[in-house]
Design a protein around this motif. Structure first.
Motif, PDB file in Angstrom:
ATOM      1  N   GLU A 133      28.409  50.489  48.004  1.00 52.33           N
ATOM      2  CA  GLU A 133      29.174  49.417  47.378  1.00 52.33           C
ATOM      3  C   GLU A 133      28.387  48.116  47.397  1.00 52.33           C
ATOM      4  O   GLU A 133      27.505  47.910  48.225  1.00 52.33           O
ATOM      5  CB  GLU A 133      30.528  49.229  48.060  1.00 52.33           C
ATOM      6  CG  GLU A 133      30.448  48.670  49.456  1.00 52.33           C
ATOM      7  CD  GLU A 133      31.810  48.430  50.087  1.00 52.33           C
ATOM      8  OE1 GLU A 133      32.830  48.437  49.379  1.00 52.33           O
ATOM      9  OE2 GLU A 133      31.843  48.237  51.313  1.00 52.33           O
ATOM     10  N   LEU A 134      28.761  47.246  46.463  1.00 56.35           N
ATOM     11  CA  LEU A 134      28.126  45.944  46.319  1.00 56.35           C
ATOM     12  C   LEU A 134      29.184  44.959  45.856  1.00 56.35           C
ATOM     13  O   LEU A 134      29.951  45.250  44.934  1.00 56.35           O
ATOM     14  CB  LEU A 134      26.998  46.029  45.277  1.00 56.35           C
ATOM     15  CG  LEU A 134      26.326  44.717  44.870  1.00 56.35           C
ATOM     16  CD1 LEU A 134      25.502  44.159  46.043  1.00 56.35           C
ATOM     17  CD2 LEU A 134      25.436  44.933  43.655  1.00 56.35           C
ATOM     18  N   GLY A 135      29.223  43.805  46.490  1.00 57.72           N
ATOM     19  CA  GLY A 135      30.083  42.721  46.039  1.00 57.72           C
ATOM     20  C   GLY A 135      29.214  41.572  45.546  1.00 57.72           C
ATOM     21  O   GLY A 135      28.093  41.373  46.030  1.00 57.72           O
ATOM     22  N   LEU A 136      29.704  40.837  44.563  1.00 59.38           N
ATOM     23  CA  LEU A 136      28.956  39.695  44.048  1.00 59.38           C
ATOM     24  C   LEU A 136      29.900  38.711  43.387  1.00 59.38           C
ATOM     25  O   LEU A 136      31.060  39.031  43.098  1.00 59.38           O
ATOM     26  CB  LEU A 136      27.877  40.143  43.063  1.00 59.38           C
ATOM     27  CG  LEU A 136      28.336  40.828  41.778  1.00 59.38           C
ATOM     28  CD1 LEU A 136      27.456  40.395  40.615  1.00 59.38           C
ATOM     29  CD2 LEU A 136      28.248  42.338  41.932  1.00 59.38           C
ATOM     30  N   ARG A 137      29.392  37.527  43.169  1.00 54.58           N
ATOM     31  CA  ARG A 137      30.154  36.534  42.397  1.00 54.58           C
ATOM     32  C   ARG A 137      29.200  35.883  41.410  1.00 54.58           C
ATOM     33  O   ARG A 137      27.982  35.863  41.620  1.00 54.58           O
ATOM     34  CB  ARG A 137      30.823  35.511  43.306  1.00 54.58           C
ATOM     35  CG  ARG A 137      29.915  34.608  44.074  1.00 54.58           C
ATOM     36  CD  ARG A 137      30.646  33.537  44.898  1.00 54.58           C
ATOM     37  NE  ARG A 137      31.884  33.965  45.495  1.00 54.58           N
ATOM     38  CZ  ARG A 137      32.016  34.528  46.705  1.00 54.58           C
ATOM     39  NH1 ARG A 137      30.934  34.716  47.438  1.00 54.58           N
ATOM     40  NH2 ARG A 137      33.181  34.871  47.174  1.00 54.58           N
ATOM     41  N   TYR A 138      29.769  35.402  40.334  1.00 54.45           N
ATOM     42  CA  TYR A 138      28.976  34.711  39.323  1.00 54.45           C
ATOM     43  C   TYR A 138      29.201  33.214  39.504  1.00 54.45           C
ATOM     44  O   TYR A 138      30.300  32.714  39.281  1.00 54.45           O
ATOM     45  CB  TYR A 138      29.374  35.184  37.926  1.00 54.45           C
ATOM     46  CG  TYR A 138      28.954  36.618  37.673  1.00 54.45           C
ATOM     47  CD1 TYR A 138      27.660  36.920  37.286  1.00 54.45           C
ATOM     48  CD2 TYR A 138      29.853  37.663  37.852  1.00 54.45           C
ATOM     49  CE1 TYR A 138      27.264  38.238  37.075  1.00 54.45           C
ATOM     50  CE2 TYR A 138      29.459  38.981  37.642  1.00 54.45           C
ATOM     51  CZ  TYR A 138      28.169  39.253  37.254  1.00 54.45           C
ATOM     52  OH  TYR A 138      27.781  40.556  37.049  1.00 54.45           O
ATOM     53  N   ARG A 139      28.146  32.541  39.977  1.00 51.82           N
ATOM     54  CA  ARG A 139      28.229  31.119  40.285  1.00 51.82           C
ATOM     55  C   ARG A 139      28.608  30.311  39.042  1.00 51.82           C
ATOM     56  O   ARG A 139      28.096  30.542  37.954  1.00 51.82           O
ATOM     57  CB  ARG A 139      26.894  30.618  40.834  1.00 51.82           C
ATOM     58  CG  ARG A 139      26.999  29.216  41.402  1.00 51.82           C
ATOM     59  CD  ARG A 139      25.744  28.688  42.039  1.00 51.82           C
ATOM     60  NE  ARG A 139      24.719  29.676  42.271  1.00 51.82           N
ATOM     61  CZ  ARG A 139      23.431  29.390  42.283  1.00 51.82           C
ATOM     62  NH1 ARG A 139      23.018  28.181  42.066  1.00 51.82           N
ATOM     63  NH2 ARG A 139      22.545  30.328  42.514  1.00 51.82           N
ATOM     64  N   GLY A 140      29.533  29.391  39.225  1.00 55.42           N
ATOM     65  CA  GLY A 140      29.953  28.507  38.143  1.00 55.42           C
ATOM     66  C   GLY A 140      30.964  29.123  37.189  1.00 55.42           C
ATOM     67  O   GLY A 140      31.431  28.461  36.274  1.00 55.42           O
ATOM     68  N   GLU A 141      31.310  30.399  37.376  1.00 54.77           N
ATOM     69  CA  GLU A 141      32.247  31.067  36.472  1.00 54.77           C
ATOM     70  C   GLU A 141      33.584  31.368  37.132  1.00 54.77           C
ATOM     71  O   GLU A 141      34.517  31.775  36.452  1.00 54.77           O
ATOM     72  CB  GLU A 141      31.644  32.376  35.946  1.00 54.77           C
ATOM     73  CG  GLU A 141      30.404  32.186  35.114  1.00 54.77           C
ATOM     74  CD  GLU A 141      29.863  33.505  34.602  1.00 54.77           C
ATOM     75  OE1 GLU A 141      30.665  34.391  34.242  1.00 54.77           O
ATOM     76  OE2 GLU A 141      28.634  33.647  34.557  1.00 54.77           O
ATOM     77  N   GLY A 142      33.658  31.231  38.464  1.00 56.37           N
ATOM     78  CA  GLY A 142      34.885  31.578  39.175  1.00 56.37           C
ATOM     79  C   GLY A 142      35.228  33.045  39.021  1.00 56.37           C
ATOM     80  O   GLY A 142      36.384  33.418  38.835  1.00 56.37           O
ATOM     81  N   LEU A 143      34.208  33.911  39.096  1.00 54.66           N
ATOM     82  CA  LEU A 143      34.404  35.329  38.864  1.00 54.66           C
ATOM     83  C   LEU A 143      33.851  36.142  40.029  1.00 54.66           C
ATOM     84  O   LEU A 143      32.678  36.019  40.375  1.00 54.66           O
ATOM     85  CB  LEU A 143      33.704  35.745  37.562  1.00 54.66           C
ATOM     86  CG  LEU A 143      33.998  37.119  37.007  1.00 54.66           C
ATOM     87  CD1 LEU A 143      35.471  37.253  36.618  1.00 54.66           C
ATOM     88  CD2 LEU A 143      33.126  37.391  35.790  1.00 54.66           C
ATOM     89  N   ALA A 144      34.729  36.950  40.646  1.00 54.75           N
ATOM     90  CA  ALA A 144      34.316  37.888  41.687  1.00 54.75           C
ATOM     91  C   ALA A 144      34.095  39.241  41.030  1.00 54.75           C
ATOM     92  O   ALA A 144      34.758  39.579  40.047  1.00 54.75           O
ATOM     93  CB  ALA A 144      35.403  37.996  42.758  1.00 54.75           C
TER      94      ALA A 144
END
Length: 194
Positions: A133-144
């Motif tokens: 598994e991998l978790g990430l977020r997109y900086r500046g987009e408010g998206l997990a």
């Protein structure tokens, strides 16, 4: 089973494919595959199936939540026999691909750790199902976002989910994806001929 759907992951001449030789799948190891996947997983309902033109790209199924606000994309694609080291390498490659796709779209992805886990569930054997598994977020987009994958019958089964942050967090999305994939691992059936 009334709650499952079957899809033929091989080239289907009746679906309007071009005449001519059918490309070999996994070097001729597989001639045809059928995937039986659940139409409902907890509060998630399958709403769309996409068969990719190139056989090696497999099939994807989109699931939406009961509020039709979020989705999980589930992918099935041929990968050959997978041992633990190969599954780890494939997972690392998926991480790189996500990063490249983000860069190509001028997005900044902040990655968590790529981590192994074992999926359990009611039908799992004592050893469980090895997964990554991998978790990430997109900086500046408010998206997990989260990704989880495991191998089954010479296929990779991968799920991707994204949701607005807040109310979701990377950790909460990973938890939901784990529960979703435990059910999928317990209920999916893949049969191939070759």
């Amino acid at each position: 089973i009334a709650t499952d759907a079957s899809t033929d992951a091989s080239t289907d001449a009746s679906a309007g494919s071009m005449p001519g030789p059918v490309p070999e799948l996994l070097g001729g190891l597989l001639a045809e595959s059928r995937v039986l996947y659940p139409l409902q997983v907890g509060g998630w309902k399958a709403v769309e199936e996409h068969r990719y033109e190139e056989q090696r790209m497999g099939v994807s199924v989109r699931y939406v939540d009961s509020g039709m606000q979020r989705w999980i994309d589930l992918y099935f694609y041929p990968a050959g026999p997978q041992v633990a080291q190969m599954l780890a390498a494939v997972s690392a490659s998926e991480r790189v691909s996500i990063g490249l796709a983000a860069r190509a779209e001028a997005r900044t992805a902040e990655f968590g750790d790529l981590a192994p886990l074992t999926l359990g569930g009611p039908g799992a054997d004592a050893a469980g199902v090895p997964a990554w598994e991998l978790g990430l977020r997109y900086r500046g987009e408010g998206l997990a976002s989260a990704m989880l994958l495991f191998a089954r019958q010479m296929y990779l089964v991968k799920a991707r989910a994204s949701a607005a942050e807040p109310p979701a967090t990377v950790g909460s999305l990973q938890g939901e994806l784990r529960a979703f994939m435990e059910s999928v691992a317990d209920r999916v059936h893949i049969a191939s001929t070759g």
